[in-house]
Design an enzyme around this catalytic site. Structure first.
Site, PDB file in Angstrom:
ATOM      1  N   ALA A  62       0.013  50.190   3.987  1.00 49.17           N
ATOM      2  CA  ALA A  62       0.919  51.346   3.909  1.00 49.17           C
ATOM      3  C   ALA A  62       0.305  52.555   4.612  1.00 49.17           C
ATOM      4  O   ALA A  62       1.012  53.317   5.279  1.00 49.17           O
ATOM      5  CB  ALA A  62       1.242  51.673   2.455  1.00 49.17           C
ATOM      6  N   GLY A  65       0.841  51.834   8.149  1.00 48.10           N
ATOM      7  CA  GLY A  65       2.275  51.863   8.428  1.00 48.10           C
ATOM      8  C   GLY A  65       2.839  53.263   8.475  1.00 48.10           C
ATOM      9  O   GLY A  65       3.732  53.559   9.277  1.00 48.10           O
ATOM     10  N   ASP A  66       2.324  54.142   7.631  1.00 45.95           N
ATOM     11  CA  ASP A  66       2.761  55.538   7.624  1.00 45.95           C
ATOM     12  C   ASP A  66       2.533  56.170   8.995  1.00 45.95           C
ATOM     13  O   ASP A  66       3.427  56.804   9.562  1.00 45.95           O
ATOM     14  CB  ASP A  66       2.008  56.300   6.528  1.00 45.95           C
ATOM     15  CG  ASP A  66       2.345  57.778   6.495  1.00 45.95           C
ATOM     16  OD1 ASP A  66       3.542  58.118   6.442  1.00 45.95           O
ATOM     17  OD2 ASP A  66       1.402  58.599   6.527  1.00 45.95           O
ATOM     18  N   ALA A  67       1.350  55.962   9.544  1.00 45.34           N
ATOM     19  CA  ALA A  67       1.016  56.546  10.849  1.00 45.34           C
ATOM     20  C   ALA A  67       1.818  55.906  11.974  1.00 45.34           C
ATOM     21  O   ALA A  67       2.319  56.597  12.868  1.00 45.34           O
ATOM     22  CB  ALA A  67      -0.484  56.395  11.114  1.00 45.34           C
ATOM     23  N   GLU A  70       5.520  57.063  11.729  1.00 44.49           N
ATOM     24  CA  GLU A  70       5.607  58.465  12.145  1.00 44.49           C
ATOM     25  C   GLU A  70       5.515  58.583  13.665  1.00 44.49           C
ATOM     26  O   GLU A  70       6.230  59.364  14.281  1.00 44.49           O
ATOM     27  CB  GLU A  70       4.496  59.282  11.484  1.00 44.49           C
ATOM     28  CG  GLU A  70       4.449  60.725  11.917  1.00 44.49           C
ATOM     29  CD  GLU A  70       5.064  61.681  10.927  1.00 44.49           C
ATOM     30  OE1 GLU A  70       5.392  62.803  11.343  1.00 44.49           O
ATOM     31  OE2 GLU A  70       5.212  61.325   9.754  1.00 44.49           O
TER      32      GLU A  70
END
Length: 194
Positions: A62, A65-67, A70
């Protein structure tokens, strides 16, 4: 600008960058920097130290995945939006908010494979979820599941599927925004008639 090999013979970093440039040109593909493995090598991380992150803790996936999500969102927003930084930021946050990602998970079920749904479940079920004040815990958990999926897809190096999922996610959020705007506009029109 290409230097000749004798100029860079004493600089291993320069040789590596030039080799990447040459490999990229031979393949007919423009690489920005190269593979993550090469980058980690430049950072002094040996192959023995590199972990297989595909099987990492879902919260690590996660985090990645966030980066990744984004980055894709910002690139799309930059190309679709005319305006200053404030507008770019506002447009980007429409896609990356936990509530938007939770909405995507709820509407993406039929688009995903069983393996992808499992990755969302693994991320959603992790302990340690402390949602921000303005977000419900259930939405935050779903968003973590979504980011776990994005991290997993990016580490599988399946860029085609990753891009399909991100594009579909943004499409779902765009459709929600249009429906929301129509509902708001319809309610305002009804109020004016009274």
């Amino acid at each position: 600008m290409m230097r000749n090999k004798s100029e860079s013979a004493g600089n291993p970093a320069r040789q590596t960058v030039e080799n990447l440039y040459e490999v990229g040109n031979e393949a007919g593909v423009m690489e920005t920097i190269g593979s993550m493995k090469r980058f980690l090598g430049l950072m002094g991380i040996t192959e023995k130290e590199m972990r297989d992150l595909k099987m990492a803790n879902p919260l690590v996936l996660a985090f990645i995945g966030d980066a990744v999500y984004e980055h894709y969102v910002r690139m799309a927003v930059i190309h679709k939006t005319k305006g200053g930084l404030h507008l770019l930021h506002r447009q980007s946050t429409r896609y990356v908010r936990a509530t938007a990602q939770a909405y995507v998970v709820k509407n993406l079920e039929n688009f995903l494979t069983e393996e992808e749904r499992d990755m969302i479940r693994k991320g959603r079920n992790q302990k340690g979820h402390s949602a921000p004040k303005n977000t419900q815990t259930s939405d935050y958990r779903l968003a973590t599941g979504f980011e776990t999926l994005i991290g997993y897809l990016s580490l599988r190096k399946d860029s085609k599927r990753l891009e399909e999922v991100v594009a579909k996610s943004m499409e779902i959020i765009d459709q929600c925004s249009v429906q929301s705007a129509k509902a708001t506009h319809g309610a305002e029109a009804a109020d004016e008639e009274r």
